[in-house]
Design an enzyme around this catalytic site. Structure first.
Site, short mmCIF file in Angstrom:
data_model
loop_
_atom_site.label_atom_id
_atom_site.label_comp_id
_atom_site.label_asym_id
_atom_site.label_seq_id
_atom_site.Cartn_x
_atom_site.Cartn_y
_atom_site.Cartn_z
N GLY A 131 -10.21 -7.27 -0.13
CA GLY A 131 -11.24 -6.23 -0.19
C GLY A 131 -12.21 -6.31 0.97
N GLY A 132 -12.16 -5.33 1.85
CA GLY A 132 -13.16 -5.20 2.91
C GLY A 132 -13.09 -6.25 4.00
N MET A 177 0.85 -1.19 0.00
CA MET A 177 0.00 0.00 0.00
C MET A 177 0.89 1.25 0.00
SD MET A 177 -2.76 -1.46 2.74
CE MET A 177 -3.51 0.09 3.14
N MET A 178 0.64 2.11 -1.01
CA MET A 178 1.46 3.31 -1.15
C MET A 178 1.41 4.15 0.12
SD MET A 178 2.40 3.10 -4.37
CE MET A 178 2.92 4.72 -4.85
N CYS A 203 -4.69 -0.94 -9.67
CA CYS A 203 -4.74 0.46 -9.24
C CYS A 203 -5.42 1.32 -10.30
CB CYS A 203 -3.32 0.97 -8.98
SG CYS A 203 -3.33 2.69 -8.47
N GLY A 211 -5.67 -5.25 3.80
CA GLY A 211 -5.03 -3.96 3.55
C GLY A 211 -5.31 -3.01 4.69
C1 LIG Z 1 -3.39 4.13 1.20
C2 LIG Z 1 -3.57 2.94 0.29
C3 LIG Z 1 -2.58 2.63 -0.61
C4 LIG Z 1 -2.72 1.52 -1.46
N1 LIG Z 1 -1.69 1.20 -2.31
C5 LIG Z 1 -1.78 0.06 -3.04
C6 LIG Z 1 -0.68 -0.39 -3.83
O1 LIG Z 1 0.40 0.23 -3.86
N2 LIG Z 1 -0.83 -1.53 -4.54
C7 LIG Z 1 -2.00 -2.25 -4.49
O2 LIG Z 1 -2.10 -3.31 -5.13
N3 LIG Z 1 -3.03 -1.86 -3.77
C8 LIG Z 1 -2.95 -0.73 -3.03
N4 LIG Z 1 -4.01 -0.36 -2.26
C9 LIG Z 1 -5.23 -1.18 -2.27
C10 LIG Z 1 -5.15 -2.26 -1.20
O3 LIG Z 1 -4.05 -3.10 -1.43
C11 LIG Z 1 -6.41 -3.12 -1.22
O4 LIG Z 1 -6.52 -3.78 -2.46
C12 LIG Z 1 -7.68 -2.32 -1.00
O5 LIG Z 1 -7.52 -1.33 -0.01
C13 LIG Z 1 -8.82 -3.26 -0.60
O6 LIG Z 1 -8.45 -4.09 0.48
P1 LIG Z 1 -8.75 -3.70 2.01
O7 LIG Z 1 -10.24 -3.47 2.11
O8 LIG Z 1 -8.29 -4.89 2.80
O9 LIG Z 1 -8.01 -2.45 2.32
C14 LIG Z 1 -3.90 0.73 -1.41
C15 LIG Z 1 -4.89 1.06 -0.48
C16 LIG Z 1 -4.74 2.16 0.36
C17 LIG Z 1 -5.82 2.49 1.36
#
Ligand SMILES: Cc1cc2nc3c(=O)[nH]c(=O)nc-3n(C[C@H](O)[C@H](O)[C@H](O)COP(=O)(O)O)c2cc1C
Length: 309
Positions: A196-197, A1-2, A84, A217
């Site tokens: 996701g979620g 995550m960036m 992305c 994430g």
């Molecule tokens: C601040 C931020 C930065 C992210 N950067 C990336 C990234 O660099 N590469 C990527 O594949 N997904 C990135 N994501 C997406 C997450 O990896 C993930 O796919 C998305 O948030 C859904 O999963 P979650 O609900 O568990 O967060 C980022 C999400 C956030 C909130």
């Protein structure tokens, strides 16, 4: 995550779980090939394994060179970002918009696979724009899969390429976990990881009845301690358990040491705002942490911070 899963954050997570695979932020091929490659790719090989690097790009030759560099540096997995939706990424014609060009994506994957013995994995969405039907995902995977591909990580939402910000693209399109489950049924030999979620380990366990892996994430970043039982519950390994206090103490000492090496507290302490999420004094803890960053004085506050978790 960036801006999140940098070298410091991964150090923190390794204090909590020894087994979970950690992913770097996405690093573009341009940044690696034309920037300060060593700085971009540095990781802490004595603590971080297993660690995957995520690449962003769409030029097979450049991806191949970057894969080789990352492979030689000792990463355990090379992941390609095909999920992305940001405008910046779309301008570079990579990220989620690569789902629209499975031919080019296949060439990218092949070029990467030919440059390494490591697993080359892909992180994608279930579809793009209004293509949220299961058939779209199956058709897409059929176009990109090859004998060497072991693993797909799927964020169970479409990416809307025009009109939604990246943040909205993580919230507004509905989650369709069933599409990911069906994919696993259609491709039983493929390791399918759902994303996701997902909010906690119970939800992970439920998903694991249908697929092979789960990726967390935001829930993990915002509340790192939700991963504290990952090793015991998901990997059946009990040897690495540390208490919240122990983890914070080690991490804060690491921050002091990093600061002496020129890494500002703003870069290291930002990862621990959620370390006592849900606890009574969470607000007080966050305020003290913010104050520590602003005053640049961790030594003064270290015992106080530890006492609050
Ligand atoms: C601040 C931020 C930065 C992210 N950067 C990336 C990234 O660099 N590469 C990527 O594949 N997904 C990135 N994501 C997406 C997450 O990896 C993930 O796919 C998305 O948030 C859904 O999963 P979650 O609900 O568990 O967060 C980022 C999400 C956030 C909130």
């Amino acid at each position: 995550m960036m801006q999140c899963t940098d070298i410091h954050d991964r150090f923190l997570f390794r204090l909590i779980t020894k087994k979970a695979v950690l992913y770097t932020e996405m690093i573009t091929t341009g940044a690696i090939l034309h920037g300060d490659c060593i700085k971009q790719l540095k990781f802490n090989s004595s603590v971080e394994h297993p660690v995957a690097i995520q690449l962003g790009g769409s030029n097979p030759e450049e991806l191949s060179r970057c894969t080789k560099i990352c492979s030689d540096m000792g990463y355990d997995e090379i992941n390609l970002n095909v999920g992305c939706p940001s405008n910046r990424v779309q301008k570079g014609l990579f990220g989620a918009c690569l789902m629209q060009d499975p031919q080019l994506l296949s060439e990218c994957i092949l070029a990467m696979q030919e440059s390494t013995m490591l697993p080359v994995t892909v992180k994608c969405r279930i579809g793009i724009n209004n293509e949220d039907k299961y058939e779209y995902l199956e058709n897409f995977v059929n176009k990109i899969i090859n004998d060497k591909m072991t693993t797909l990580i799927i964020h169970a939402r479409v990416a809307i390429l025009n009109g939604l910000s990246p943040r909205q693209n993580r919230q507004i399109p509905p989650l369709k976990y069933e599409n990911v489950y069906k994919l696993k049924n259609s491709f039983p030999d493929l390791e399918v990881v759902i994303n996701g979620g997902i909010r906690n380990l119970n939800e992970c366990l439920n998903h694991l009845k249908e697929v092979d892996g789960v990726m967390l994430g935001r829930a993990a970043y915002d509340n790192p301690m939700i991963t504290s039982n990952v090793d015991s519950i998901l990997f059946n390994a009990n040897d690495s358990f540390r208490s919240r206090k122990e983890i914070l103490k080690i991490y804060l000492e690491y921050c002091l040491q990093q600061n002496e090496n020129g890494h500002p507290f703003s870069k290291t302490l930002k990862h621990i705002f959620g370390m006592n999420k849900g606890m009574n004094n969470a607000k007080k803890y966050r305020r003290l942490l913010l104050d520590t960053i602003q005053t640049n004085n961790l030594k003064n506050n270290i015992d106080n911070l530890i006492s609050m978790v």
